[in-house]
Design a protein around this motif. Structure first.
Motif, PDB file in Angstrom:
ATOM      1  N   PRO A  43      12.104 -45.848  42.384  1.00  0.00           N
ATOM      2  CA  PRO A  43      12.067 -44.398  42.551  1.00  0.00           C
ATOM      3  C   PRO A  43      10.724 -43.764  42.189  1.00  0.00           C
ATOM      4  O   PRO A  43      10.465 -42.624  42.554  1.00  0.00           O
ATOM      5  N   PHE A  44       9.865 -44.502  41.481  1.00  0.00           N
ATOM      6  CA  PHE A  44       8.576 -43.946  41.079  1.00  0.00           C
ATOM      7  C   PHE A  44       7.409 -44.520  41.872  1.00  0.00           C
ATOM      8  O   PHE A  44       6.265 -44.114  41.677  1.00  0.00           O
ATOM      9  N   ARG A  45       7.680 -45.469  42.750  1.00  0.00           N
ATOM     10  CA  ARG A  45       6.590 -46.078  43.506  1.00  0.00           C
ATOM     11  C   ARG A  45       6.097 -45.145  44.596  1.00  0.00           C
ATOM     12  O   ARG A  45       6.840 -44.354  45.151  1.00  0.00           O
ATOM     13  N   THR A  46       4.815 -45.278  44.916  1.00  0.00           N
ATOM     14  CA  THR A  46       4.190 -44.441  45.935  1.00  0.00           C
ATOM     15  C   THR A  46       3.709 -45.311  47.087  1.00  0.00           C
ATOM     16  O   THR A  46       2.977 -46.282  46.871  1.00  0.00           O
ATOM     17  N   GLU A  47       4.119 -44.974  48.281  1.00  0.00           N
ATOM     18  CA  GLU A  47       3.645 -45.691  49.459  1.00  0.00           C
ATOM     19  C   GLU A  47       2.316 -45.092  49.916  1.00  0.00           C
ATOM     20  O   GLU A  47       2.011 -43.938  49.664  1.00  0.00           O
ATOM     21  N   GLY A  48       1.535 -45.898  50.629  1.00  0.00           N
ATOM     22  CA  GLY A  48       0.279 -45.404  51.196  1.00  0.00           C
ATOM     23  C   GLY A  48      -0.843 -45.212  50.205  1.00  0.00           C
ATOM     24  O   GLY A  48      -1.763 -44.407  50.429  1.00  0.00           O
ATOM     25  N   PRO A  63       7.962 -44.941  33.671  1.00  0.00           N
ATOM     26  CA  PRO A  63       6.498 -44.976  33.651  1.00  0.00           C
ATOM     27  C   PRO A  63       5.861 -44.109  32.573  1.00  0.00           C
ATOM     28  O   PRO A  63       4.736 -44.391  32.155  1.00  0.00           O
ATOM     29  N   THR A  64       6.551 -43.065  32.104  1.00  0.00           N
ATOM     30  CA  THR A  64       5.978 -42.284  31.009  1.00  0.00           C
ATOM     31  C   THR A  64       5.841 -43.138  29.752  1.00  0.00           C
ATOM     32  O   THR A  64       4.897 -42.970  28.972  1.00  0.00           O
ATOM     33  N   VAL A  65       6.759 -44.066  29.563  1.00  0.00           N
ATOM     34  CA  VAL A  65       6.699 -44.947  28.403  1.00  0.00           C
ATOM     35  C   VAL A  65       5.776 -46.132  28.655  1.00  0.00           C
ATOM     36  O   VAL A  65       4.952 -46.490  27.807  1.00  0.00           O
ATOM     37  N   GLU A  70       0.966 -35.512  31.435  1.00  0.00           N
ATOM     38  CA  GLU A  70       1.629 -34.657  30.450  1.00  0.00           C
ATOM     39  C   GLU A  70       2.727 -33.818  31.089  1.00  0.00           C
ATOM     40  O   GLU A  70       3.772 -33.572  30.477  1.00  0.00           O
ATOM     41  N   SER A  71       2.513 -33.419  32.339  1.00  0.00           N
ATOM     42  CA  SER A  71       3.548 -32.670  33.047  1.00  0.00           C
ATOM     43  C   SER A  71       4.734 -33.568  33.395  1.00  0.00           C
ATOM     44  O   SER A  71       5.900 -33.178  33.237  1.00  0.00           O
ATOM     45  N   LEU A 128       4.726 -35.803  40.905  1.00  0.00           N
ATOM     46  CA  LEU A 128       3.670 -35.913  39.895  1.00  0.00           C
ATOM     47  C   LEU A 128       3.191 -37.355  39.783  1.00  0.00           C
ATOM     48  O   LEU A 128       1.984 -37.623  39.712  1.00  0.00           O
ATOM     49  N   TRP A 129       4.142 -38.302  39.794  1.00  0.00           N
ATOM     50  CA  TRP A 129       3.748 -39.699  39.697  1.00  0.00           C
ATOM     51  C   TRP A 129       3.069 -40.188  40.968  1.00  0.00           C
ATOM     52  O   TRP A 129       2.212 -41.086  40.916  1.00  0.00           O
ATOM     53  N   ASP A 130       3.381 -39.593  42.119  1.00  0.00           N
ATOM     54  CA  ASP A 130       2.642 -39.902  43.351  1.00  0.00           C
ATOM     55  C   ASP A 130       1.163 -39.539  43.177  1.00  0.00           C
ATOM     56  O   ASP A 130       0.269 -40.314  43.522  1.00  0.00           O
TER      57      ASP A 130
END
Length: 537
Positions: A339-344, A437-439, A472-473, A486-488
């Motif tokens: 769910p946190f991975r970014t494509e491209g 990923p925040t941790v 931080e956000s 945000l993680w993207d």
């Protein structure tokens, strides 16, 4: 938002690049009897690990994480998709603003010394983890007040939301210890760390240094009728060859896949008494990477870092160095945290001509003998694959005029060199994403986490104020969709800046003797409690 379990982990070993295949190595899965047969009581299960951890209570992310949960429990367990399940907590609610967590605790639970478990123990443990646990300091940083309105209710009051907190309460990450054992004492030096008193399904019996640990069935376990086993033996076997023999000869029943050389996987898998299970490794998901020291006079130049990225063939690293295991990645987040991975994300395809041009542009032309400059490469001395990766880096960079000397050292010296002395140019290592990923990821790229002396932090000395603000956000954003965006942005900026080169996803699997049933039942894998595990007599 669920986190997907690991799929198609085991790929066919490929020593010859021409024979490279993306098809997976067949995983037999759990024994067929796991879900259908009536559990048999009794018997001893023998589990193998490489080294004896410094302590058995998992106050830090070391080998104790696979041992401690058999003795010490957490507030929650997690299904394979990280859906929370009851453990010492039976119910939980999170306020809409994300600032209050309320847990109803299990009644009738006793510590192994006969004392009752209460909310005071849970509150004390969270406070202790906030002080001494390597990741707990960050996980529970926003917890400003712990309340116990009655003996079986725990309330956490937060100063800011912590959307990752509910996934952090497993025994291997956040162990609940007895207040009457730890209060007023130095937790790090407490003798109970190696003679644990918990609430779990097994009780401590004996620890023989560098040899084995013996645990016995807890007859007063709160989950009536469990555990099914009479005892557990944890064997510490430091030699990789001896570990393979122990599996072959049935001296041990269970072993993590990375304990055996990857070159041996196909042979061990073919043994008739062995089955391989690739489930239950979400908490250990992560990536293998090359990290630059951005204070180094060569690697502070982005063009040099990009040149190195173009000079490394990730397909060779995967198929030759790591025998086809893992997945090639572009960014710092493992496929397990889907769910946190970014494509491209930006990529740096293997291109020696582009690498040469970038080094020329950066002002490092080839000199006498064709060498542009010389650097030392340190590798994390944890597996043979780390060393092999470093040797590949040396060979690959020689082709573009960078002379690399590979330096080896013991693990303690490596950690001191990289994170305390900062006496390194670039290094091969891997970093765990953990359950969020925040941790697991923020620590690598947040400029406030550049803390010489603190291991497994921002070793690159990466500073990007935009990334800081995004991290931080994301750390306090309770809306899953906004947090994903945000993680993207974070991943895109980090991969563009290249403080590190992410190579492959980490991988893990478990060797099981076919007589073992229900060894892996949730996201903890073999770091679970084995309360429902049994052996066919």
């Amino acid at each position: 938002m669920p986190i997907l379990s690991r799929r198609h982990l085991l790929a066919r070993s490929a020593l010859l690049l021409a024979a490279t295949s993306s098809s997976g190595l067949a995983v037999a899965g759990p024994p067929a009897a796991a879900d259908s047969a009536e559990p048999q009581r009794g018997g001893t299960l023998v589990v193998m690990t490489a080294v004896q951890p410094p302590q058995l209570v998992p106050f830090s992310p070391d080998g104790s994480r696979s041992i401690g949960p058999k003795i010490i429990e957490g507030l929650l367990r997690y299904d394979f998709d990280l859906t929370p399940k009851p453990a010492l907590a039976t119910e939980w609610t999170v306020a809409p603003d994300g600032l209050t967590y309320t847990f109803k605790l299990r009644k009738g639970v006793k510590w192994h010394d006969g004392q009752p478990f209460t909310a005071a123990d849970a509150a004390f443990s969270i406070g202790l983890l906030k002080q001494i646990h390597t990741r707990g300091r960050a996980t529970f940083a926003n917890v400003e007040k712990l309340e116990t309105p009655d003996e079986h209710t725990l309330v956490l009051r937060l100063s800011k939301p912590a959307p990752y907190l509910l996934n952090a309460l497993v025994a291997s990450e956040s162990p609940i210890v007895a207040k009457h054992i730890y209060e007023g004492k130095d937790a790090a030096a407490n003798g109970a760390n190696n003679r644990p008193i918990g609430t779990g399904p097994f009780r401590f019996v004996e620890l023989v240094h560098s040899s084995h640990l013996v645990l016995e069935r807890n007859p007063d376990y709160w989950d009536a009728g469990k555990p099914y086993l009479d005892s557990l033996i944890i064997r510490f076997i430091s030699d990789a060859g001896a570990r393979a023999i122990a599996i072959e000869t049935k001296e041990v029943d269970i072993a993590g896949g990375t304990l055996i050389p990857l070159s041996e996987v196909e042979r061990i898998k073919a043994l008739p008494h062995i089955v391989i299970d690739d489930r239950g490794s979400v908490f250990d998901s992560g990536v293998k990477r090359i990290e630059f020291n951005l204070d180094n006079p060569y690697f502070k130049d982005l063009r040099v870092r990009r040149a190195i990225a173009h000079a490394l063939d990730k397909t060779v690293i995967r198929n030759v160095i790591w025998y086809g295991f893992g997945q090639i990645v572009a960014g710092p987040i493992s496929p397990d945290l889907a769910p946190f991975r970014t494509e491209g994300l930006p990529t740096y395809p293997f291109d020696l001509k582009a690498a040469e041009g970038l080094l020329d542009e950066a002002g490092f032309p080839r000199k006498t003998g064709g060498i542009r400059f010389s650097v030392i490469h340190d590798y994390r001395p944890s597996t043979e694959g780390d060393k092999r990766t470093a040797e590949y880096v040396k060979q690959a960079l020689a082709k573009i005029g960078i002379d690399v000397t590979v330096r080896s050292q013991d693990f303690a010296s490596y950690v001191k060199r990289v994170y305390t002395d900062r006496d390194f140019a670039f290094t091969t290592n891997s970093m765990t994403n953990t359950f969020d990923p925040t941790v697991g990821v923020q620590r690598l790229y947040w400029s406030n986490n550049f803390k010489p002396g603190v291991p497994f932090s921002n070793g690159a000395h990466y500073v990007n104020r935009e990334v800081d603000a995004l991290l931080e956000s994301a750390a306090i954003e309770i809306d899953a969709g906004r947090r994903k965006k945000l993680w993207d942005e974070i991943q895109t900026k980090v991969v563009t800046d290249l403080p590190d080169i992410n190579l492959l996803s980490d991988f893990d699997f478990t060797y099981l003797n076919r007589r073992v049933v229900n060894a892996i039942t949730d996201a903890s894998g073999i770091s679970g409690d084995f309360a429902t595990t049994w052996v066919k007599q």
